[in-house]
Write an enzyme that holds these catalytic residues in place. Structure first.
Site, PDB file in Angstrom:
ATOM      1  N   TYR A   1     -21.038 -10.530  -1.885  1.00  0.00           N
ATOM      2  CA  TYR A   1     -21.206  -9.283  -1.628  1.00  0.00           C
ATOM      3  C   TYR A   1     -21.425  -8.145  -2.767  1.00  0.00           C
ATOM      4  CZ  TYR A   1     -16.234  -9.536  -2.531  1.00  0.00           C
ATOM      5  OH  TYR A   1     -14.916  -9.673  -3.047  1.00  0.00           O
TER       6      TYR A   1
ATOM      7  N   CYS B   1      13.311 -26.263  36.609  1.00  0.00           N
ATOM      8  CA  CYS B   1      14.195 -27.027  37.589  1.00  0.00           C
ATOM      9  C   CYS B   1      13.815 -26.774  38.847  1.00  0.00           C
ATOM     10  CB  CYS B   1      15.591 -26.741  37.175  1.00  0.00           C
ATOM     11  SG  CYS B   1      16.232 -25.116  37.756  1.00  0.00           S
TER      12      CYS B   1
ATOM     13  N   LYS C   1      -9.289   0.266   5.735  1.00  0.00           N
ATOM     14  CA  LYS C   1      -8.094  -0.576   5.948  1.00  0.00           C
ATOM     15  C   LYS C   1      -7.972  -0.409   7.386  1.00  0.00           C
ATOM     16  CE  LYS C   1      -6.377  -2.881   2.912  1.00  0.00           C
ATOM     17  NZ  LYS C   1      -5.458  -2.901   1.898  1.00  0.00           N
TER      18      LYS C   1
ATOM     19  N   GLU D   1     -19.466  -3.058   5.670  1.00  0.00           N
ATOM     20  CA  GLU D   1     -19.456  -4.599   6.151  1.00  0.00           C
ATOM     21  C   GLU D   1     -18.096  -4.952   5.977  1.00  0.00           C
ATOM     22  OE1 GLU D   1     -20.939  -4.471   1.740  1.00  0.00           O
ATOM     23  OE2 GLU D   1     -19.939  -6.335   1.587  1.00  0.00           O
TER      24      GLU D   1
ATOM     25  N   CYS E   1      19.825 -27.016  35.369  1.00  0.00           N
ATOM     26  CA  CYS E   1      18.643 -26.657  34.889  1.00  0.00           C
ATOM     27  C   CYS E   1      18.452 -26.978  33.304  1.00  0.00           C
ATOM     28  CB  CYS E   1      18.599 -25.105  35.150  1.00  0.00           C
ATOM     29  SG  CYS E   1      16.746 -24.494  34.047  1.00  0.00           S
TER      30      CYS E   1
ATOM     31  N   CYS F   1      16.964 -17.962  36.755  1.00  0.00           N
ATOM     32  CA  CYS F   1      16.994 -19.057  37.375  1.00  0.00           C
ATOM     33  C   CYS F   1      18.459 -19.433  38.087  1.00  0.00           C
ATOM     34  CB  CYS F   1      16.901 -20.142  36.497  1.00  0.00           C
ATOM     35  SG  CYS F   1      17.050 -21.913  36.863  1.00  0.00           S
TER      36      CYS F   1
ATOM     37  N   LYS G   1     -14.445  -6.167   5.073  1.00  0.00           N
ATOM     38  CA  LYS G   1     -13.710  -6.560   4.103  1.00  0.00           C
ATOM     39  C   LYS G   1     -12.827  -7.782   4.382  1.00  0.00           C
ATOM     40  CE  LYS G   1     -10.323  -4.550   0.726  1.00  0.00           C
ATOM     41  NZ  LYS G   1      -9.461  -5.624   0.578  1.00  0.00           N
TER      42      LYS G   1
ATOM     43  N   ASP H   1     -10.619 -10.831   3.647  1.00  0.00           N
ATOM     44  CA  ASP H   1      -9.443 -11.009   3.196  1.00  0.00           C
ATOM     45  C   ASP H   1      -9.106 -12.616   2.727  1.00  0.00           C
ATOM     46  OD1 ASP H   1      -6.636 -10.573   2.891  1.00  0.00           O
ATOM     47  OD2 ASP H   1      -5.907 -10.764   4.898  1.00  0.00           O
TER      48      ASP H   1
ATOM     49  N   GLU I   1     -16.182 -13.288  -1.922  1.00  0.00           N
ATOM     50  CA  GLU I   1     -14.911 -13.759  -1.498  1.00  0.00           C
ATOM     51  C   GLU I   1     -14.805 -15.165  -1.049  1.00  0.00           C
ATOM     52  OE1 GLU I   1     -13.116 -10.953  -2.113  1.00  0.00           O
ATOM     53  OE2 GLU I   1     -11.123 -11.396  -0.859  1.00  0.00           O
TER      54      GLU I   1
ATOM     55  N   ASP J   1       0.934  -1.296  -0.135  1.00  0.00           N
ATOM     56  CA  ASP J   1       0.176  -0.149   0.067  1.00  0.00           C
ATOM     57  C   ASP J   1       0.943   1.454   0.003  1.00  0.00           C
ATOM     58  OD1 ASP J   1      -2.412  -1.261   0.012  1.00  0.00           O
ATOM     59  OD2 ASP J   1      -2.664  -1.389   2.092  1.00  0.00           O
TER      60      ASP J   1
ATOM     61  N   CYS K   1      12.104 -21.295  39.383  1.00  0.00           N
ATOM     62  CA  CYS K   1      12.376 -21.519  37.816  1.00  0.00           C
ATOM     63  C   CYS K   1      11.204 -22.568  37.438  1.00  0.00           C
ATOM     64  CB  CYS K   1      13.698 -22.206  37.371  1.00  0.00           C
ATOM     65  SG  CYS K   1      13.945 -22.974  35.816  1.00  0.00           S
TER      66      CYS K   1
HETATM   67  S1  IVH Z   1     -16.849  -4.809  -3.176  1.00  0.00           S
HETATM   68  C1  IVH Z   1     -16.456  -2.722  -7.343  1.00  0.00           C
HETATM   69  N1  IVH Z   1     -16.929  -5.749  -0.685  1.00  0.00           N
HETATM   70  O1  IVH Z   1     -11.500  -6.489  -1.843  1.00  0.00           O
HETATM   71  C2  IVH Z   1     -15.966  -3.370  -6.176  1.00  0.00           C
HETATM   72  N2  IVH Z   1     -15.020  -6.219  -2.094  1.00  0.00           N
HETATM   73  O2  IVH Z   1      -9.590  -4.432  -2.426  1.00  0.00           O
HETATM   74  C3  IVH Z   1     -16.328  -4.625  -5.663  1.00  0.00           C
HETATM   75  N3  IVH Z   1     -13.337  -7.599  -0.843  1.00  0.00           N
HETATM   76  O3  IVH Z   1     -11.720  -6.957  -5.082  1.00  0.00           O
HETATM   77  C4  IVH Z   1     -15.781  -5.214  -4.530  1.00  0.00           C
HETATM   78  N4  IVH Z   1     -14.440  -7.961   0.878  1.00  0.00           N
HETATM   79  O4  IVH Z   1     -11.923  -9.072  -3.676  1.00  0.00           O
HETATM   80  C5  IVH Z   1     -16.261  -5.715  -1.820  1.00  0.00           C
HETATM   81  N5  IVH Z   1     -17.432  -6.770   1.270  1.00  0.00           N
HETATM   82  C6  IVH Z   1     -16.541  -6.483   0.089  1.00  0.00           C
HETATM   83  C7  IVH Z   1     -15.369  -7.142   0.052  1.00  0.00           C
HETATM   84  C8  IVH Z   1     -14.706  -6.878  -1.081  1.00  0.00           C
HETATM   85  C9  IVH Z   1     -13.502  -8.268   0.158  1.00  0.00           C
HETATM   86  C10 IVH Z   1     -12.042  -7.675  -1.847  1.00  0.00           C
HETATM   87  C11 IVH Z   1     -12.460  -7.947  -3.038  1.00  0.00           C
HETATM   88  C12 IVH Z   1     -12.157  -6.844  -4.050  1.00  0.00           C
HETATM   89  C13 IVH Z   1     -11.161  -6.467  -3.065  1.00  0.00           C
HETATM   90  C14 IVH Z   1     -10.735  -4.864  -3.295  1.00  0.00           C
END
Ligand code: IVH
Length: 715
Positions: free
Chosen positions: A246, A442, A334, A136, A463, A457, A138, A140, A194, A57, A439
């Site tokens: 999602y 021992c 994030k 909601e 030991c 110790c 995100k 991973d 996901e 990032d 310890c």
């Molecule tokens: S919406 C047009 N919602 O994050 C946007 N993405 O960094 C469509 N991801 O490619 C994505 N949770 O793989 C959306 N609740 C969520 C998500 C989510 C994980 C991922 C997804 C996306 C990436 C973007």
């Protein structure tokens, strides 16, 4: 970008974007495009990340900042316009009917407020007009697009580069969260979401992999990606993958007129949607939801790396549209990459080589910047009690108790640390932690000397923990470095009673060589490997004095102090005699010892106490009787480098830093830490950075490690 100093990568990375020249900016954009492309391939195509998400990032942000200042320099292959990576060979390709996009990132509360303002400005809405968002987790994992025609699952594709993905239909069919058939669905429906793996399934998978001797995965995301992208769907079927829906791609009729309504419709069709999805009417409500989710993160049972906000009204989403690769109507907030909250389930006490009792936090596993963390250091008893080294309160005096929620911090590859504790979530029955005064290994008293933060110790060689740690140190790289006898083997041999002190290593062959049977029958050992081990041990009977002194593991005597002592006394006989006759604090032997530049009273006391302890003295004498200790070369005044000032930089491959320094000093050179006009020679290994540049600017003679060895060879 590598962690080592690298002139190429570092030359402008530390310069503020506002100070960059046009030429620098162009060169840096090229380097960033290259570094990010490599990182993308490693992450998306090979499922084997080359850098942390935070580092990635940071590079992307830097790239965007340079592009914003020099728009004309934006490259055709700009990383800002790219998502994912090209598809791997082996899977069929799928052209996505609607491109699969990425999300822009917000890293702070201010970024979230800015996002809301940008959206309002674009739509021409004033601050007091209503505007609803969904919020909601995100997830991973990795995104997947599922295409249903007339209610039948006909195709599943990964994101790939956003336009073309990999056809993983057979694999997706093995995932139980993914319906094969839908009733009352639009004729054409692409559902996106996901694929992920739960923490429990990830741990069990890694355990099975380790048992088989197969590759284990760094984190659940890699495990999910590696499992979905198997050419053999049977393998995917055996891996417990899950799916949250999602979003959607092509649809023959709208699912709803709001994001929240569409998600409810997907749930009604039989998809699993995330229960932590809410609607929010203000940025404050979005941030509050983010904070609520952050607190639950460690106990969700699966990895999330932030919270996604989306404009709820689909007509407004339509108006807002997209930038090149990200929607204007959504953003990912994030979590800070190196920090995570989790629960402290226990405190274990480890006993080190010098008897130090070190508290280790046992944690509910949590993903911190891409690495699963289940242990962290708690430093010492004062740290747990909320006191710093100076006796002053730390964390405003908050102590740490078993059952507490703690914030874990990880930077680079160092051992994770506990940064803070949340008193609001402390269980009512959590009791202050009582640090042991015996310890745990021992049972000997563990005492804390005045001015020492560490409790130790007093068991010494009786030991088992200290004995094993000392043996591990003895065979470590800078000490005896015996091939085939590493920490693992030492533990095993110690547990079996074969090796208790260093001398036992050198008597292994005489004691077990005839009855090789015993070693041969041991798992992982055959006649050949046993013979190899004996040979490797014999190889190290001839040992340089400084390595032997270091290997003894005497407290306060590190690699460079051992080299100083070796250089000063020259031979084992002289060193041992001096230690045997010295009195602590006075007398000629003491005076001589502390006169060595780099040896202070603390180290001197430790040396004398250890070497005069009868048990230690016996054990050391028995060891030395097995060895052929090489005298240290006396400082030479006629060597080719005598009187010169030398600086070592970069990675040395043929010797450790301490060894290089000791050898140079024994040849009469002075070793300095930084390059100046007084430097005569710079020895630069791979990864040499600013020092090499400075030496060049100053016209200082520079050579690589081999050049250096050739120069001093024979000296
Ligand atoms: S919406 C047009 N919602 O994050 C946007 N993405 O960094 C469509 N991801 O490619 C994505 N949770 O793989 C959306 N609740 C969520 C998500 C989510 C994980 C991922 C997804 C996306 C990436 C973007």
């Amino acid at each position: 970008m590598s962690q080592t100093e690298n002139d190429q990568d570092r030359s402008t990375a530390d310069i503020a974007v506002t100070d960059l020249t046009q030429t620098d900016a162009m060169a840096e954009l090229a380097r960033l495009a290259d570094a990010l492309a490599q990182a993308n391939t490693a992450y998306h195509r090979d499922d084997d990340p080359a850098m942390t998400d935070a580092a990635y990032d940071a590079l992307k942000q830097r790239n965007a900042a340079i592009e914003a200042r020099f728009p004309d320099l934006k490259r055709d292959d700009s990383p800002s316009d790219q998502i994912g990576a090209v598809v791997a060979d082996g899977f069929g390709k799928v052209q996505h009917a609607v491109r699969m996009l990425s999300l822009g990132n917000a890293f702070s509360d201010d970024d979230v407020v800015d996002f809301d303002q940008r959206v309002r400005k674009y739509l021409g809405l004033s601050a007091d007009q209503p505007l609803r968002y969904t919020a909601e987790p995100k997830i991973d994992g990795l995104s997947l697009s599922l295409r249903y025609e007339n209610g039948e699952l006909v195709q599943a594709a990964t994101r790939g580069d956003g336009a073309v993905g990999e056809n993983v239909t057979a694999n997706a069919r093995t995932i139980t969260d993914i319906p094969q058939q839908l009733t009352d669905a639009p004729d054409v429906l692409e559902v996106r979401g996901e694929v992920y793996m739960s923490h429990a399934d990830f741990a069990a998978l890694n355990e099975r992999q380790a048992e088989k001797g197969a590759k284990t995965f760094a984190n659940p995301r890699n495990a999910a990606a590696g499992s979905l992208r198997q050419l053999d769907a049977q393998i995917t079927a055996a891996r417990p993958l899950r799916f949250f829906a999602y979003a959607w791609g092509e649809v023959s009729e709208p699912l709803s007129d709001t994001q929240s309504g569409a998600i409810a419709r997907l749930a009604a069709l039989g998809f699993v949607t995330n229960p932590l999805t809410v609607t929010c009417d203000t940025p404050e409500a979005m941030i509050a939801h983010y904070q609520g989710i952050e607190v639950q993160r460690a106990t969700l049972g699966y990895d999330i790396d932030g919270v996604v906000y989306k404009v709820d009204d689909l007509a407004l989403q339509q108006r807002l549209g997209f930038r090149s690769t990200t929607p204007r109507w959504a953003i990912a907030h994030k979590f800070p990459a190196e920090l995570a909250w989790t629960k402290l389930t226990g405190i274990d006490i480890q006993v080190g080589r010098t008897g130090a009792l070190s508290p280790v936090a046992r944690l509910v596993p949590v993903n911190v910047g891409g690495v699963m963390v289940s242990n962290a250091t708690l430093h010492n008893e004062d740290y747990i009690a909320g006191r710093g080294g100076d006796g002053q309160p730390i964390r405003e005096g908050r102590d740490i108790r078993i059952g507490d929620w703690v914030q874990v911090y990880r930077a680079g590859d160092v051992i994770p640390k506990i940064k803070d504790v949340d008193l609001a979530r402390r269980p009512a029955d959590a009791a202050p932690y009582v640090f042991p005064d015996t310890c745990p290994q021992c049972d000997s008293p563990a005492i804390r000397e005045d001015g020492d933060a560490v409790r130790r110790c007093t068991g010494g060689l009786i030991c088992p923990a200290q004995a094993v740690e000392r043996l591990k140190h003895f065979v470590s790289r800078a000490a005896f470095d015996i091939e085939g006898l590493g920490a693992k083997q030492v533990e095993q041999f110690y547990a079996d009673g074969w090796i208790k002190t260093p001398v036992d290593i050198f008597q292994l062959r005489t004691r077990y060589g005839q009855g090789l049977q015993q070693l041969k029958n041991r798992e992982g050992w055959g006649a050949k490997s046993a013979d190899n081990l004996f040979a490797a041990i014999d190889d190290k009977r001839k040992i340089p004095l400084h390595r032997l002194i270091f290997a003894l593991g005497i407290r306060h005597v590190g690699e460079s102090s051992a080299a100083l002592l070796a250089n000063h006394y020259g031979s084992w006989a002289a060193f041992a005699a001096a230690m045997a006759e010295a009195d602590i604090g006075s007398g000629p032997a003491w005076d001589e010892l502390v006169s060595i530049d780099g040896v202070g009273a603390v180290m001197a006391t430790s040396l004398i106490t250890t070497m005069q302890n009868p048990a230690e003295a016996n054990s050391i004498a028995a060891l030395v009787a097995e060895l052929d200790v090489q005298d240290a070369a006396k400082v030479a005044s006629d060597s080719p480098v005598s009187g010169l000032t030398v600086v070592f930089t970069g990675t040395l491959e043929r010797m450790t830093r301490a060894e290089a320094k000791a050898r140079a000093e024994s040849l009469g050179a002075k070793v300095a830490g930084s390059v100046s006009a007084k430097t005569d020679i710079l020895v630069a290994g791979p990864g040499a950075g600013s020092k090499a540049a400075k030496a060049e600017a100053l016209g200082i003679r520079t050579m690589d490690e081999d050049g250096w060895l050739a120069l001093i060879n024979g000296a």
